[in-house]
Write a protein that holds these residues in place. Structure first.
Motif, PDB file in Angstrom:
ATOM      1  N   ILE A 420       0.817  -1.219   0.000  1.00 25.35           N
ATOM      2  CA  ILE A 420       0.000   0.000   0.000  1.00 25.35           C
ATOM      3  C   ILE A 420       0.849   1.267   0.000  1.00 25.35           C
ATOM      4  O   ILE A 420       0.402   2.323  -0.471  1.00 25.35           O
ATOM      5  CB  ILE A 420      -1.016   0.005   1.170  1.00 25.35           C
ATOM      6  N   THR A 421       2.083   1.197   0.478  1.00 27.92           N
ATOM      7  CA  THR A 421       2.929   2.388   0.468  1.00 27.92           C
ATOM      8  C   THR A 421       3.582   2.629  -0.896  1.00 27.92           C
ATOM      9  O   THR A 421       4.343   3.587  -1.062  1.00 27.92           O
ATOM     10  CB  THR A 421       4.021   2.324   1.551  1.00 27.92           C
ATOM     11  N   ARG A 422       3.264   1.807  -1.905  1.00 23.62           N
ATOM     12  CA  ARG A 422       3.682   2.110  -3.277  1.00 23.62           C
ATOM     13  C   ARG A 422       2.829   3.250  -3.855  1.00 23.62           C
ATOM     14  O   ARG A 422       3.194   3.851  -4.855  1.00 23.62           O
ATOM     15  CB  ARG A 422       3.541   0.892  -4.202  1.00 23.62           C
ATOM     16  N   ALA A 423       1.669   3.509  -3.247  1.00 26.00           N
ATOM     17  CA  ALA A 423       0.736   4.508  -3.778  1.00 26.00           C
ATOM     18  C   ALA A 423       1.021   5.892  -3.221  1.00 26.00           C
ATOM     19  O   ALA A 423       1.277   6.056  -2.027  1.00 26.00           O
ATOM     20  CB  ALA A 423      -0.697   4.114  -3.456  1.00 26.00           C
ATOM     21  N   GLN A 424       0.953   6.886  -4.080  1.00 24.61           N
ATOM     22  CA  GLN A 424       1.145   8.266  -3.661  1.00 24.61           C
ATOM     23  C   GLN A 424      -0.182   8.958  -3.352  1.00 24.61           C
ATOM     24  O   GLN A 424      -0.230   9.830  -2.485  1.00 24.61           O
ATOM     25  CB  GLN A 424       1.891   9.043  -4.745  1.00 24.61           C
ATOM     26  N   HIS A 425      -1.245   8.593  -4.075  1.00 24.68           N
ATOM     27  CA  HIS A 425      -2.483   9.364  -3.948  1.00 24.68           C
ATOM     28  C   HIS A 425      -3.728   8.545  -3.597  1.00 24.68           C
ATOM     29  O   HIS A 425      -4.643   9.078  -2.988  1.00 24.68           O
ATOM     30  CB  HIS A 425      -2.750  10.137  -5.250  1.00 24.68           C
TER      31      HIS A 425
END
Length: 450
Positions: A420-425
């Motif tokens: 989930i921390t691959r996502a920025q937005h």
């Protein structure tokens, strides 16, 4: 000057102290590791120190540059690992691909290495990097210890703590524990912290959760309903992530599903990629427009004789152009396919910064010095859905994270958090209740997956 927490100030001070050979800094997403890299680089360069930034992957190197303005290269490039077929210019002997040219006898030409994403670094690369430091040289290791550890092929090494974990313990590393104020407004980062503390994430404006027993239908509905508003998953900005490959909701099955949505004629009008014998039950077709990923470091896509100024004697190795190499984990879009002739099946990938032509055959040299034909296309797969390990070191605007009890052996806090921390937005989680509970309860995967 930017305001820093006490922990950040201490980390910056130690990282700038050239008397300390090794300094390790860890912290979860949002604690300012990238900001520290930029500040340390600025201070050291101003002091006349020769600084270089490095990362385990090309994707991570691009991200360091985009976030800090500091030019970065892969560790393999920094250490000058040999290209396939490269020979010692003095003796003519073939160089060993796992033995870099930079070592104790031939150290790198920098005083200090700022290495990001160190949680991904394996023991072999770690040892080679330390050996290549010059006299008085230093290294600064930045990473997130909560992420997935590297996959070690050697069983004994796989049983050891990772190099990053070992360096943090051995040299009293810094652990950043304060989330930046601008990061506090992110539901993604708040939920990342909940996951690491063993709690189920909450629904937020930028973090949605779909508890369902029908994940295929849920994914199909989501990508069709939200594409116009948030972006489509046939682009490299959006990514579906799953813990593993082999399941009815693993990445192979998801790739087939999503290819059917975004490029439905690929199986009838595209080309079938060759597979290894153990992968024949997971066939792959591609056509123009498909999103693909490369699955093995390939430093030279030219046939062996074409790599030399004198192809008859195989002397004077010519370094490949960036368009003639592609590394493990690089993803892009298929923009051209040769349909007829001797080169039929050759295709071109747009990786975002270059176009790489993938030939249908190249000649490689074996250890017994025999030329054999290989098909490099076996190293390519669909990338609509990728495993968490494949996405490590990357960032996307938006991700869907798929969990299901059929992949229970792959579920863990480290996998969930890394994904989930691959996502920025924006994050959308599709899961059943049992899987989400397992993912926040279990610290690490029972089995590691590439």
């Amino acid at each position: 000057m930017e305001d820093y927490t006490d922990g950040q100030q201490a980390a910056i001070k130690d990282a700038c102290d050239m008397r300390k050979r090794i300094v390790s800094i860890t912290g979860e997403a949002g604690t300012g590791k990238t900001t520290i890299i930029k500040e340390v680089s600025t201070r050291l360069r101003a002091a006349g120190v020769a600084v270089v930034a490095a990362t385990p992957t090309g994707k991570a190197a691009k991200r360091v540059y985009e976030a800090t303005g500091v030019h970065a290269m892969t560790i393999h490039r920094l250490l000058e690992y040999p290209y396939p077929g490269e020979r010692d210019p003095k003796t003519g002997k073939a160089l060993v691909s796992t033995s870099p040219k930079r070592d104790r006898m031939n150290p790198i030409g920098y005083d200090i290495v700022l290495c990001d994403e160190y949680a991904m670094v394996k023991w072999e690369v770690h040892n080679n990097l330390l050996a290549a430091l010059p006299r008085g040289g230093c290294i600064r290791m930045f990473g997130d210890l909560a992420q997935l550890p590297p996959i070690e092929e050697n069983k004994k090494l796989a049983e050891k703590p990772s190099p990053f974990s070992s360096m943090l313990d051995r040299f009293d590393g810094h652990k950043l524990d304060v989330i930046f104020r601008q990061a506090e407004s992110s539901g993604i980062l708040r939920n990342a912290h909940l996951i690491l503390t063993g709690r189920v994430p909450r629904r937020e404006e930028d973090f949605t959760i779909d508890i369902t027993s029908k994940p295929i239908e849920a994914l199909t509905s989501y990508v069709l309903d939200t594409g116009e508003e948030y972006g489509h998953f046939d682009t490299i900005e959006c990514q579906v992530i799953a813990p593993g490959r082999r399941s009815w909701v693993g990445t192979h099955a998801m790739n087939v599903l999503l290819q059917g949505i975004y490029n439905p004629n690929a199986m009838s009008q595209g080309i079938k990629l060759p597979r290894h014998e153990w992968e024949t039950n997971m066939p792959v077709w591609i056509d123009i427009g498909d999103k693909v990923v490369w699955n093995q470091n390939t430093y030279d896509l030219r046939s062996y004789p074409d790599r030399f100024a004198d192809p008859d004697t195989w002397q004077q190795y010519i370094l490949p152009d960036p368009t003639q190499m592609i590394l493990n984990g690089e993803a892009g879009l298929v923009i051209d396919i040769v349909r007829e002739g001797e080169t039929a099946g050759t295709f071109t990938i747009d990786t975002g910064d270059r176009h790489v032509v993938i030939p249908n055959e190249i000649l490689e040299m074996t250890k017994k010095k025999r030329l054999v034909a290989i098909d490099p296309r076996m190293r390519c797969g669909l990338a609509y859905a990728l495993t968490t390990h494949k996405t490590q070191g990357s960032q996307y605007d938006r991700i869907v994270y798929m969990m299901n009890k059929s992949l229970s052996y792959m579920l863990s806090r480290s996998n969930f958090y890394t994904g989930i921390t691959r996502a920025q937005h924006r994050v959308h989680v599709i899961t059943d209740m049992r899987s989400i509970q397992t993912s926040v309860t279990r610290a690490t995967n029972l089995v590691r997956s590439k």
